[in-house]
Scaffold this active site. Structure first.
Site, PDB file in Angstrom:
ATOM      1  N   GLY A 134       1.031  -1.222   0.084  1.00 38.64           N
ATOM      2  CA  GLY A 134       0.159   0.056  -0.241  1.00 38.64           C
ATOM      3  C   GLY A 134       0.812   1.401   0.122  1.00 38.64           C
ATOM      4  O   GLY A 134       2.032   1.035   0.018  1.00 38.64           O
ATOM      5  N   ASP A 135       0.014   2.367  -0.180  1.00 40.59           N
ATOM      6  CA  ASP A 135       0.985   3.703  -0.145  1.00 40.59           C
ATOM      7  C   ASP A 135       2.067   4.072  -1.265  1.00 40.59           C
ATOM      8  O   ASP A 135       2.878   4.406  -1.066  1.00 40.59           O
ATOM      9  CB  ASP A 135       1.494   4.130   1.346  1.00 40.59           C
ATOM     10  N   LYS A 188      -1.386   5.130  -5.493  1.00 41.60           N
ATOM     11  CA  LYS A 188      -2.280   4.555  -6.420  1.00 41.60           C
ATOM     12  C   LYS A 188      -3.354   5.614  -6.709  1.00 41.60           C
ATOM     13  O   LYS A 188      -3.708   5.859  -7.906  1.00 41.60           O
ATOM     14  CB  LYS A 188      -2.933   3.510  -5.889  1.00 41.60           C
ATOM     15  N   ASN A 194     -10.252   2.050   5.246  1.00 43.70           N
ATOM     16  CA  ASN A 194      -9.060   1.835   5.403  1.00 43.70           C
ATOM     17  C   ASN A 194      -7.998   2.379   4.558  1.00 43.70           C
ATOM     18  O   ASN A 194      -6.675   2.693   4.920  1.00 43.70           O
ATOM     19  CB  ASN A 194      -8.695   0.099   5.765  1.00 43.70           C
ATOM     20  N   ALA A 195      -8.606   2.561   3.450  1.00 43.87           N
ATOM     21  CA  ALA A 195      -7.632   3.173   2.199  1.00 43.87           C
ATOM     22  C   ALA A 195      -7.526   4.602   2.393  1.00 43.87           C
ATOM     23  O   ALA A 195      -8.227   5.156   3.209  1.00 43.87           O
ATOM     24  CB  ALA A 195      -8.440   3.055   1.029  1.00 43.87           C
ATOM     25  N   GLY A 196      -6.371   5.060   2.072  1.00 38.51           N
ATOM     26  CA  GLY A 196      -6.213   6.734   2.172  1.00 38.51           C
ATOM     27  C   GLY A 196      -5.512   6.972   1.020  1.00 38.51           C
ATOM     28  O   GLY A 196      -4.216   6.892   0.823  1.00 38.51           O
ATOM     29  N   HIS A 197      -6.447   7.518  -0.031  1.00 36.64           N
ATOM     30  CA  HIS A 197      -5.699   7.821  -1.256  1.00 36.64           C
ATOM     31  C   HIS A 197      -5.632   9.431  -1.412  1.00 36.64           C
ATOM     32  O   HIS A 197      -6.710  10.286  -1.384  1.00 36.64           O
ATOM     33  CB  HIS A 197      -6.638   7.444  -2.587  1.00 36.64           C
ATOM     34  N   THR A 221      -5.947  -0.770  10.863  1.00 33.16           N
ATOM     35  CA  THR A 221      -6.262   0.908  10.857  1.00 33.16           C
ATOM     36  C   THR A 221      -7.435   1.312  11.899  1.00 33.16           C
ATOM     37  O   THR A 221      -7.813   2.623  11.886  1.00 33.16           O
ATOM     38  CB  THR A 221      -6.801   1.404   9.298  1.00 33.16           C
ATOM     39  N   GLN A 236      -5.274  -0.760  -0.914  1.00 33.76           N
ATOM     40  CA  GLN A 236      -4.635  -1.542   0.063  1.00 33.76           C
ATOM     41  C   GLN A 236      -3.427  -2.067  -1.180  1.00 33.76           C
ATOM     42  O   GLN A 236      -3.092  -1.305  -2.023  1.00 33.76           O
ATOM     43  CB  GLN A 236      -4.950  -2.621   0.588  1.00 33.76           C
ATOM     44  N   THR A 295      -5.173  -7.380   4.852  1.00 35.79           N
ATOM     45  CA  THR A 295      -6.399  -6.813   5.177  1.00 35.79           C
ATOM     46  C   THR A 295      -7.466  -7.785   5.021  1.00 35.79           C
ATOM     47  O   THR A 295      -7.374  -8.769   4.532  1.00 35.79           O
ATOM     48  CB  THR A 295      -6.513  -5.447   4.196  1.00 35.79           C
ATOM     49  N   THR A 313      -4.281   6.930   9.051  1.00 34.24           N
ATOM     50  CA  THR A 313      -4.036   6.916  10.541  1.00 34.24           C
ATOM     51  C   THR A 313      -2.883   7.911  11.216  1.00 34.24           C
ATOM     52  O   THR A 313      -2.923   8.020  12.351  1.00 34.24           O
ATOM     53  CB  THR A 313      -3.603   5.496  11.031  1.00 34.24           C
ATOM     54  N   SER A 373       6.079   8.341 -11.848  1.00 32.81           N
ATOM     55  CA  SER A 373       5.543   9.700 -11.434  1.00 32.81           C
ATOM     56  C   SER A 373       6.816  10.201 -10.347  1.00 32.81           C
ATOM     57  O   SER A 373       7.718   9.700  -9.995  1.00 32.81           O
ATOM     58  CB  SER A 373       4.334   9.686 -10.478  1.00 32.81           C
TER      59      SER A 373
END
Ligand code: IMP
Ligand code: MG
Length: 398
Positions: A11-12, A15, A37-40, A125, A209, A224, A285, A387
C-alpha cells in the site's frame, strides 16, 4: 475497455494519484474492495488536495462517474463527509453511484477491531474493516439496502444484537444511520444497474491496499480483510469482468504500515531519513510508516499473483541525491540463496541480498533510466512511466 490499477507492495505506492491521472481516459472509476482503511491522496494543484477513503480517485473533467461497488464495506459517515468536502472543493461534482449491496461498517465493528487488534496484533487501521467483512461472511451484515425498510431493519438488528450479546458480550449499538442514509439516497443504485451501466463503458477499477495485503495472496495473517488484488474485481462487482490491462503501481523503495514481515526494512537514522524525505506517514491513521529498500523478489511475486502486465514507478524523486541505491535481488533463507519465492511465508526467514545501483540527482539522469531498466529486466514487466512528484499531472509516460 476495462482496466485495473493495483498497488504491488504493502500500500501507499501512490495509487490514488496514478488512478486520478489515468482516469481522464475513462468514463468511470470503480472501487471494488476494501473500505475506509484506504487513504488515497490526490493533489490537483497548490489549492486543491483531497484525501479520500471511500470515493474513487478521479481526474477533474467534465464527466466522470464514481462507483462504489458491492465489494466495498462502507462507513456512511465517512462517505458523507467525503462528498460534502468534495462539494466545497470542486465546482462540478462527478456522478456518484453507491451499490445497495455494499455492507455497512458499524460503530460496533470499530470497537471489535480495537479489541481484536489489542490481542491479535496485526496493526490494523481500526476502521472496523476486518469485523465488517467477517460479519458479511457470517451473514450478520447490514447492507445499504437494509436501511430502506425500517421494519425489516429492526428485525435484523434484533437478531444480530442477540448474537452479539451472546457471543461477544457486547451491546450492538446501532446508532442513527438514517441521517446519512437519507443524504446518500440519491446516489444509491442497485448492483445490477451498476453492472449494466459499466458494460459498455471505459472503466478503470481502482485497487485499494495492495497485492501483498490481499487476504489470500498477501502476507497472511498480516493482511487486510478483502481480496484487494486484481482477483477481487470479479467478486467485488458480482460479474466476471474481462480485464484488458492490469497496471501495477510500485514505489522506488518500500513501506509498510502495521505489523508483519519486511525483509528490507531499515531502522534507526537511515529509516528516519527516508521516512521524512518521503513523508511516509499514514494517510488514514497518521502512523509513521516502516520504510526499507526496494525488494525485487517481492515485486516479482506480486506481479505473478496479480497478473499485472505493465507498471508505473512512483517516488523515484525521493531518492534523488543518493550515491548508491540498494535493491534487494535475492534472499538467503536457511543458508540457501533464492531469487524467487513460491510461498510468501518464506520471507519471514529471509535475509536480503542487495545489489547497489548508481543513484541520480534528477529523474532526468541516465542512472535513473538504468534503475528502471534494471527493474524491468529483473521482473520481466515493462514500466510504462513514472511519477516524479505528488501532483496528479507530475507523471511521465514513456
Ligand atoms: P485493516 O485493513 O484495517 O484491517 O488493516 C490490516 C493491515 O493492512 C494493517 O497492516 C494496515 O496497516 C494495512 N492497511 C490497510 N489499509 C491500508 C492502506 O490503504 N494502505 C496501507 N496499509 C493498509
Ligand atoms: Mg494509502
Amino acid at each position: 475497455m476495462k482496466d485495473v490499477i493495483v498497488g504491488l507492495q504493502w500500500g501507499d505506492e501512490g495509487k490514488g494519484k496514478v488512478v486520478a491521472f489515468f482516469s481522464q481516459f475513462y468514463d468511470a472509476v470503480v472501487r471494488y474492495s476494501g473500505g475506509s482503511n484506504a487513504g488515497h491522496t490526490i493533489e490537483y494543484n497548490d489549492e486543491i488536495k483531497i484525501v479520500n477513503h471511500l470515493l474513487p480517485s478521479f481526474y477533474i473533467k467534465k464527466s466522470i462517474e464514481l462507483i462504489i461497488s458491492a465489494g466495498v464495506v462502507v462507513d456512511l459517515e465517512i462517505l458523507y463527509n467525503e462528498i460534502e468536502n468534495l462539494k466545497n472543493k470542486i465546482e462540478i461534482l462527478p456522478e456518484i453511484k453507491i451499490s445497495n449491496l455494499s455492507h455497512i461498517v458499524l460503530p460496533v465493528h470499530k470497537k471489535l477491531d480495537e479489541k481484536y487488534d489489542s490481542v491479535n496484533k496485526i496493526g490494523t487501521t481500526k476502521r472496523g474493516i476486518g469485523p465488517a467483512f467477517a460479519d458479511r461472511v457470517n451473514r450478520l451484515g447490514i447492507r445499504i439496502k437494509d436501511l430502506e425498510n425500517e421494519k425489516k431493519l429492526q428485525k435484523k438488528v434484533e437478531r444480530i444484537s442477540a448474537i452479539y450479546e451472546k457471543i461477544f458480550g457486547i451491546t450492538f449499538d446501532f446508532n442513527d444511520l438514517k441521517k446519512f442514509y437519507n443524504y446518500l439516497k440519491p446516489y444509491i443504485t442497485s448492483q445490477l444497474e451498476i453492472i449494466e451501466d459499466i458494460k459498455n463503458k471505459k472503466v478503470l477499477f481502482e485497487g485499494t491496499q495492495a497485492v501483498l495485503l490481499d487476504l489470500d495472496m498477501g502476507t497472511y495473517p498480516y493482511v487486510t480483510g478483502s481480496n484487494c488484488s486484481t482477483s477481487g474485481v470479479h467478486s467485488g462487482i458480482g460479474f466476471p469482468v474481462k480485464l484488458d490491462n492490469l497496471l501495477g503501481v510500485f514505489k522506488a523503495y518500500l513501506t509498510r504500515v502495521g505489523n508483519g514481515p519486511f525483509p528490507t526494512e531499515l531502522t534507526g537514522e537511515e529509516a528516519e531519513l527516508l521516512r521524512n524525505k518521503g513523508k511516509e506517514f499514514g494517510a488514514t491513521t497518521g502512523r509513521p510508516r516502516r520504510v526499507g529498500w526496494l525488494d525485487l523478489v517481492l515485486l516479482k511475486y506480486a506481479i505473478s499473483v496479480s497478473g499485472v502486465n505493465e507498471m508505473i514507478m512512483t517516488k523515484g524523486d525521493i531518492l534523488n541525491g543518493l550515491e548508491k541505491i540498494p535493491v534487494c535481488i535475492g534472499y538467503k533463507i536457511n543458508g540457501k540463496f533464492v531469487d524467487k519465492i513460491l510461498d510468501i511465508e518464506e520471507i519471514e526467514e529471509a535475509e536480503p541480498i542487495y545489489t547497489y545501483l548508481d543513484g541520480w540527482h534528477d529523474v532526468k539522469d541516465y542512472t535513473f533510466k538504468k534503475y528502471i531498466a534494471f527493474i524491468e529486466d529483473f521482473v520481466g514487466v515493462k514500466i510504462k512511466g513514472f511519477s516524479f512528484g505528488p501532483k496528479v499531472d507530475q507523471i511521465k509516460i514513456f
